[in-house]
Design an enzyme around this catalytic site. Structure first.
Site, PDB file in Angstrom:
ATOM      1  N   ASP A  48       0.505  -1.661   0.004  1.00  0.00           N
ATOM      2  CA  ASP A  48       0.023  -0.326   0.202  1.00  0.00           C
ATOM      3  C   ASP A  48       0.793   1.507   0.076  1.00  0.00           C
ATOM      4  O   ASP A  48       2.230   1.425   0.533  1.00  0.00           O
ATOM      5  CB  ASP A  48      -1.381   0.156   0.988  1.00  0.00           C
ATOM      6  CG  ASP A  48      -2.230  -1.041   1.175  1.00  0.00           C
ATOM      7  OD1 ASP A  48      -2.261  -1.744   0.009  1.00  0.00           O
ATOM      8  OD2 ASP A  48      -2.047  -1.279   2.803  1.00  0.00           O
ATOM      9  N   TYR A  76       5.816  -8.024   8.834  1.00  0.00           N
ATOM     10  CA  TYR A  76       5.693  -7.108   8.930  1.00  0.00           C
ATOM     11  C   TYR A  76       6.347  -7.067  10.832  1.00  0.00           C
ATOM     12  O   TYR A  76       5.812  -7.705  11.107  1.00  0.00           O
ATOM     13  CB  TYR A  76       3.869  -7.015   8.426  1.00  0.00           C
ATOM     14  CG  TYR A  76       3.549  -7.185   7.242  1.00  0.00           C
ATOM     15  CD1 TYR A  76       3.918  -6.195   6.521  1.00  0.00           C
ATOM     16  CD2 TYR A  76       3.036  -8.374   6.404  1.00  0.00           C
ATOM     17  CE1 TYR A  76       3.878  -6.617   4.654  1.00  0.00           C
ATOM     18  CE2 TYR A  76       3.050  -8.707   5.427  1.00  0.00           C
ATOM     19  CZ  TYR A  76       3.255  -7.641   4.786  1.00  0.00           C
ATOM     20  OH  TYR A  76       3.203  -7.919   3.184  1.00  0.00           O
ATOM     21  N   LEU A 200       2.979   0.472   8.483  1.00  0.00           N
ATOM     22  CA  LEU A 200       2.653  -0.641   8.226  1.00  0.00           C
ATOM     23  C   LEU A 200       4.174  -0.562   7.542  1.00  0.00           C
ATOM     24  O   LEU A 200       4.967   0.329   6.512  1.00  0.00           O
ATOM     25  CB  LEU A 200       2.244  -1.559   7.307  1.00  0.00           C
ATOM     26  CG  LEU A 200       1.962  -2.297   7.132  1.00  0.00           C
ATOM     27  CD1 LEU A 200       2.310  -3.543   7.938  1.00  0.00           C
ATOM     28  CD2 LEU A 200       1.028  -2.542   5.614  1.00  0.00           C
TER      29      LEU A 200
END
EC number: 5.4.99.25
Length: 314
Positions: A48, A76, A200
């Protein structure tokens, strides 16, 4: 008369890009392709725009093997904002609900435990999955919600890092097809307060070494350095690439003698000793173990070609 299409370099390999925040994965891909003047390029699983971190960019013949990275596990680091739910499950979306944060440490631990191991996940409407030939996020932007089936995923490890105020930080090691935004949204609902992603970072993809990641800024600096030294930029850029077969590094290797590899490269299945009984294999040839493509063991125990490296003339 149409102009002849400009052809880039026949450069083959994988660049481990450290994608910056705010940039789409496709924008990052196109920038790397231009810097390397590559004839072909593709990425292996989009990040993203909000996300940063490892984005493997396949160049040249490596694009043929990028699909094997899509099947790999990933790690992550995520920070969630508790008490607010957004339509996209991240900070780029609109807040649709606000609730007080009232859960206890015991309730948090119990909720986190429900996301460990083999679970099922319903993908977000803001994803690139398709429904009737159209991407889900295209429906979402029109205010349309379509049915999505739950998909099996595996969370190998979910580490609690910290909970301070309305922020929760986690590290997640997961299988292919896992949406971290959806995990955070689902977790927020379990806790009764709602949540969305505010940070993130993809720490790792498959077994790629983290220390080999490079930023776009570093690539540009190398191009400038090459100009100052009056040398081709490729001399500084190309050593950054991982081998073209690295996306398939989890598969066993079958080495063919040159007498057999010529048939394999012409599209014919071949017999060889030491091959596994089934499945996909990385195929190399000769004493130097040159990678020539992916094969699969057929019903007769032969190595059948599946994807082959095209050898361009020098």
């Amino acid at each position: 008369m149409s102009r002849p299409r400009r052809r880039g370099r026949d450069i083959n390999g994988v660049l481990l890009l450290d994608k910056s925040q705010g940039m789409s994965s496709n924008d990052a891909l196109q920038k790397v392709k231009r810097i390397y003047n590559a004839n072909r390029a593709g990425h292996t699983g989009a990040l993203d725009p909000l996300a940063t971190g490892m984005l493997p960019i396949c160049l040249g013949e490596a694009t043929k093997f990028s699909q094997y990275l899509l099947d790999s596990d990933k790690r992550y680091r995520v920070i969630a904002r508790l008490g607010q739910r957004t339509d996209t499950s991240d900070a780029d979306g609109q807040i649709v609900e606000e609730r007080p944060v009232t859960f206890s440490a015991e309730q948090l631990a119990a909720a986190l435990d429900t996301f460990r191991g083999d679970i099922e996940q319903i993908p977000s409407m803001y994803s690139a999955l398709k429904y009737q030939g159209k991407k889900l996020y295209e429906y979402a932007r029109q205010g349309i919600e379509v049915p999505r089936e739950a998909r099996p995923i595996t969370v190998y490890e979910l580490l609690f890092i910290r909970h301070e105020g309305n922020e929760l930080e986690l590290e997640i090691h997961c299988s292919k097809g896992t949406y971290i935004r959806t995990i955070i949204d689902d977790l927020g609902e379990k806790l009764g307060c709602g949540a969305h992603v505010i940070y993130l970072r993809r720490l790792a993809v498959s077994k790629y070494p983290v220390e080999r990641m490079v930023t776009l800024e570093h690539l540009r600096e190398l191009v400038e350095q090459a100009e100052q030294q009056d040398i081709p930029a490729a001399e500084l850029l190309d050593p950054l690439l991982m081998p073209m077969d690295s996306p398939a590094s989890d598969y066993p290797v079958v080495n063919l003698p040159l007498t057999s590899s010529v048939y394999f490269k012409n599209g014919n299945p071949v017999r060889t000793s030491g091959a596994p009984l089934e499945g996909l294999v990385r195929v190399t040839e000769g004493e130097n173990g040159k990678f020539i493509g992916m094969g699969e063991i057929d019903d007769e125990g032969r190595v059948a070609p599946r994807r082959l490296v095209v050898e361009y003339p020098a």
